[in-house]
Enzyme design. Structure first.
Site, PDB file in Angstrom:
ATOM      1  N   GLU A 152      51.561  41.333  44.454  1.00  0.00           N
ATOM      2  CA  GLU A 152      50.145  40.935  44.394  1.00  0.00           C
ATOM      3  C   GLU A 152      50.047  39.412  44.305  1.00  0.00           C
ATOM      4  OE1 GLU A 152      47.318  43.195  41.975  1.00  0.00           O
ATOM      5  OE2 GLU A 152      46.828  41.320  40.968  1.00  0.00           O
ATOM      6  N   THR A 206      43.922  39.645  45.426  1.00  0.00           N
ATOM      7  CA  THR A 206      42.813  39.924  44.502  1.00  0.00           C
ATOM      8  C   THR A 206      41.495  39.336  45.013  1.00  0.00           C
ATOM      9  OG1 THR A 206      43.174  37.971  43.146  1.00  0.00           O
ATOM     10  CG2 THR A 206      44.386  39.950  42.505  1.00  0.00           C
ATOM     11  N   TYR A 207      40.418  39.764  44.360  1.00  0.00           N
ATOM     12  CA  TYR A 207      39.044  39.420  44.765  1.00  0.00           C
ATOM     13  C   TYR A 207      38.288  39.132  43.477  1.00  0.00           C
ATOM     14  CZ  TYR A 207      34.526  40.430  47.165  1.00  0.00           C
ATOM     15  OH  TYR A 207      33.269  40.384  47.712  1.00  0.00           O
ATOM     16  N   HIS A 232      41.749  43.467  47.979  1.00  0.00           N
ATOM     17  CA  HIS A 232      40.950  44.005  46.877  1.00  0.00           C
ATOM     18  C   HIS A 232      39.464  43.752  47.171  1.00  0.00           C
ATOM     19  CE1 HIS A 232      44.400  43.629  43.675  1.00  0.00           C
ATOM     20  NE2 HIS A 232      44.866  43.901  44.873  1.00  0.00           N
ATOM     21  N   ARG A 278      35.886  48.822  40.748  1.00  0.00           N
ATOM     22  CA  ARG A 278      34.560  48.591  40.180  1.00  0.00           C
ATOM     23  C   ARG A 278      34.390  47.117  39.835  1.00  0.00           C
ATOM     24  NH1 ARG A 278      33.146  50.051  34.136  1.00  0.00           N
ATOM     25  NH2 ARG A 278      34.307  48.106  33.930  1.00  0.00           N
ATOM     26  N   GLY A 279      35.438  46.525  39.223  1.00  0.00           N
ATOM     27  CA  GLY A 279      35.324  45.144  38.747  1.00  0.00           C
ATOM     28  C   GLY A 279      34.624  45.094  37.404  1.00  0.00           C
ATOM     29  N   ALA A 333      34.058  52.617  41.154  1.00  0.00           N
ATOM     30  CA  ALA A 333      34.918  52.409  42.317  1.00  0.00           C
ATOM     31  C   ALA A 333      34.765  53.562  43.304  1.00  0.00           C
ATOM     32  CB  ALA A 333      36.372  52.283  41.856  1.00  0.00           C
ATOM     33  N   LYS A 384      37.618  59.783  41.798  1.00  0.00           N
ATOM     34  CA  LYS A 384      37.926  58.677  42.732  1.00  0.00           C
ATOM     35  C   LYS A 384      38.815  59.204  43.861  1.00  0.00           C
ATOM     36  CE  LYS A 384      39.933  54.972  40.737  1.00  0.00           C
ATOM     37  NZ  LYS A 384      39.885  53.733  39.933  1.00  0.00           N
ATOM     38  N   GLN A 439      51.060  33.536  28.331  1.00  0.00           N
ATOM     39  CA  GLN A 439      50.813  34.719  29.155  1.00  0.00           C
ATOM     40  C   GLN A 439      50.746  35.992  28.302  1.00  0.00           C
ATOM     41  OE1 GLN A 439      54.098  35.296  31.648  1.00  0.00           O
ATOM     42  NE2 GLN A 439      53.094  36.809  32.931  1.00  0.00           N
TER      43      GLN A 439
HETATM   44  P1  FAD Z   1      36.508  52.740  37.937  1.00  0.00           P
HETATM   45  O1  FAD Z   1      37.507  53.575  38.624  1.00  0.00           O
HETATM   46  O2  FAD Z   1      35.097  52.782  38.463  1.00  0.00           O
HETATM   47  O3  FAD Z   1      36.532  53.136  36.391  1.00  0.00           O
HETATM   48  C1  FAD Z   1      35.896  52.306  35.430  1.00  0.00           C
HETATM   49  C2  FAD Z   1      35.568  53.137  34.199  1.00  0.00           C
HETATM   50  O4  FAD Z   1      34.536  54.065  34.525  1.00  0.00           O
HETATM   51  C3  FAD Z   1      36.741  53.982  33.681  1.00  0.00           C
HETATM   52  O5  FAD Z   1      36.615  54.099  32.286  1.00  0.00           O
HETATM   53  C4  FAD Z   1      36.505  55.340  34.353  1.00  0.00           C
HETATM   54  O6  FAD Z   1      37.097  56.397  33.626  1.00  0.00           O
HETATM   55  C5  FAD Z   1      34.993  55.408  34.337  1.00  0.00           C
HETATM   56  N1  FAD Z   1      34.463  56.191  35.469  1.00  0.00           N
HETATM   57  C6  FAD Z   1      34.872  56.153  36.751  1.00  0.00           C
HETATM   58  N2  FAD Z   1      34.129  56.992  37.504  1.00  0.00           N
HETATM   59  C7  FAD Z   1      33.222  57.571  36.670  1.00  0.00           C
HETATM   60  C8  FAD Z   1      32.160  58.504  36.842  1.00  0.00           C
HETATM   61  N3  FAD Z   1      31.894  59.025  38.047  1.00  0.00           N
HETATM   62  N4  FAD Z   1      31.439  58.859  35.758  1.00  0.00           N
HETATM   63  C9  FAD Z   1      31.692  58.334  34.538  1.00  0.00           C
HETATM   64  N5  FAD Z   1      32.679  57.431  34.311  1.00  0.00           N
HETATM   65  C10 FAD Z   1      33.423  57.052  35.373  1.00  0.00           C
HETATM   66  N6  FAD Z   1      39.346  43.045  38.997  1.00  0.00           N
HETATM   67  C11 FAD Z   1      38.822  42.097  39.814  1.00  0.00           C
HETATM   68  O7  FAD Z   1      37.760  41.541  39.515  1.00  0.00           O
HETATM   69  N7  FAD Z   1      39.460  41.731  40.964  1.00  0.00           N
HETATM   70  C12 FAD Z   1      40.620  42.299  41.365  1.00  0.00           C
HETATM   71  O8  FAD Z   1      41.155  41.935  42.421  1.00  0.00           O
HETATM   72  C13 FAD Z   1      41.211  43.302  40.535  1.00  0.00           C
HETATM   73  N8  FAD Z   1      42.361  43.920  40.887  1.00  0.00           N
HETATM   74  C14 FAD Z   1      42.854  44.934  40.105  1.00  0.00           C
HETATM   75  C15 FAD Z   1      44.007  45.613  40.529  1.00  0.00           C
HETATM   76  C16 FAD Z   1      44.537  46.643  39.756  1.00  0.00           C
HETATM   77  C17 FAD Z   1      45.761  47.376  40.237  1.00  0.00           C
HETATM   78  C18 FAD Z   1      43.919  46.984  38.513  1.00  0.00           C
HETATM   79  C19 FAD Z   1      44.510  48.062  37.654  1.00  0.00           C
HETATM   80  C20 FAD Z   1      42.778  46.324  38.101  1.00  0.00           C
HETATM   81  C21 FAD Z   1      42.210  45.301  38.889  1.00  0.00           C
HETATM   82  N9  FAD Z   1      41.041  44.634  38.516  1.00  0.00           N
HETATM   83  C22 FAD Z   1      40.514  43.663  39.333  1.00  0.00           C
HETATM   84  C23 FAD Z   1      40.368  44.964  37.259  1.00  0.00           C
HETATM   85  C24 FAD Z   1      39.303  46.095  37.456  1.00  0.00           C
HETATM   86  O9  FAD Z   1      38.248  45.622  38.235  1.00  0.00           O
HETATM   87  C25 FAD Z   1      38.816  46.495  36.063  1.00  0.00           C
HETATM   88  O10 FAD Z   1      39.856  47.117  35.352  1.00  0.00           O
HETATM   89  C26 FAD Z   1      37.551  47.335  36.012  1.00  0.00           C
HETATM   90  O11 FAD Z   1      37.116  47.362  34.655  1.00  0.00           O
HETATM   91  C27 FAD Z   1      37.688  48.784  36.445  1.00  0.00           C
HETATM   92  O12 FAD Z   1      37.846  48.923  37.785  1.00  0.00           O
HETATM   93  P2  FAD Z   1      38.194  50.374  38.412  1.00  0.00           P
HETATM   94  O13 FAD Z   1      38.094  50.226  39.862  1.00  0.00           O
HETATM   95  O14 FAD Z   1      39.412  50.905  37.815  1.00  0.00           O
HETATM   96  O15 FAD Z   1      36.922  51.207  37.869  1.00  0.00           O
END
Ligand code: FAD
Length: 282
Positions: A16, A47-48, A76, A106-107, A126, A164, A211
């Protein structure tokens, strides 16, 4: 497409990178990628920013990886500032560059965004973004071996993870972790929940004391006792701490491979030397 690589059944090794900070030159990132490609990653993810402020750079770097280096790019994309119109515009540009892979996230709330704007975002989870892009792109998602902080329990989190996957996610990149046992337990729970989507293990070597704080704060990852001891032992010696941190990550990698994980995703922090040391060790 990354699906072609997954279909070979091989163990995936990926990296990454992140776009330059405002004052940095994008050429520095290109230079780091040129160096990192010598480790032959299966794909490089980019990343984004949560608010999309650096979306142009994410696109440019993804294109560089795909078109200049001949490596699959995983771009991303996050929801907080994303409207359907913006999504259409962004994905059209991706298609112009020949980019086919998106990590849909989701972010988190950007610092300069009001609670109202964040809470009223168009794509709530997401999975909503996944559903909107899955017909045109290979779509990956994030997962959390130690649960997402918004979820009350790991079981709730895995239930949501299934939503998801049902929406169209074809690969999962895990949040970084330092305790392999936590990852194995997570794999087991996913298996019991009927999830058979490939899950890549996210590893980030600790190389500086600063870190430790930022990573734990950002990822919620627990630090096992042997790593705590190590950080303590070398806290006043940056060179030894870096060496020990990389050795710890390599040990994690070797153990993960022994357990037959589907792939390893290195949070390479734009540092080719770390990527080379990490992937060279057997
Ligand atoms: P989701 O999958 O939407 O989940 C978020 C929360 O909502 C979880 O608690 C989940 O259980 C809950 N949830 C999901 N769906 C539902 C539903 N239908 N009903 C009720 N609850 C639900 N951030 C950035 O800004 N830029 C990046 O480039 C970036 N890259 C990342 C790469 C990786 C591999 C990881 C692990 C994280 C990254 N992040 C990044 C951070 C990420 O955006 C955050 O962790 C964010 O808080 C959650 O994103 P998600 O897509 O996992 O969310």
């Amino acid at each position: 497409m990354i699906s072609d690589i997954l279909n070979t059944g091989k163990t995936i090794f990926s990296l990454e990178v992140f776009p330059p900070k405002k004052t940095d030159d994008i050429d520095l990132v290109y230079h780091a990628i040129d160096e990192m490609k010598t480790v032959n990653p299966d794909f490089i993810s980019v990343t984004y920013g949560a608010g999309g402020s650096n979306s142009k750079e994410t696109l440019a770097i993804s294109s560089y990886i795909h078109n200049n280096c001949g490596i699959e790019a995983l771009s991303h994309l996050t929801c907080p500032a994303l409207t359907p119109e913006h999504l259409l515009d962004y994905t059209s540009k991706m298609k112009e560059y020949g980019l086919t892979n998106i990590l849909a996230l989701r972010g988190d709330k950007p610092r300069d965004m009001s609670d109202d704007n964040f809470n009223n975002r168009h794509f709530k989870y997401a999975s909503d973004l996944v559903a909107a892009i899955k017909d045109d792109f290979f779509v990956a998602g994030a997962c959390y071996p130690e649960k997402h902080p918004d979820s009350a329990t790991i079981y709730d989190d895995i239930e949501n993870l299934k939503k998801k996957i049902d929406a169209g996610v074809q690969m999962l990149n895990s949040q970084l972790f330092f305790d392999n046992q936590k990852f194995y337990r997570f794999l087991d729970l996913c298996d019991k929940a009927g999830i058979d989507t490939p899950i890549l293990a996210g590893i980030m070597p600790i190389t500086t004391l600063r870190q430790v704080v930022t990573m734990v704060d950002m990822s919620n990852a627990s630090i096992p006792a042997d790593l705590v001891l190590l950080i303590d032992k070398y806290r006043d010696n940056p060179a030894d701490l870096r060496k020990a941190g990389i050795e710890f990550a390599i040990k994690q990698k070797l153990d993960l491979l022994k357990h037959g994980v589907r792939g390893i995703h290195l949070y390479a922090m734009n540092k080719p030397d770390i990527a080379k040391e990490f992937f060279a060790a057997h």
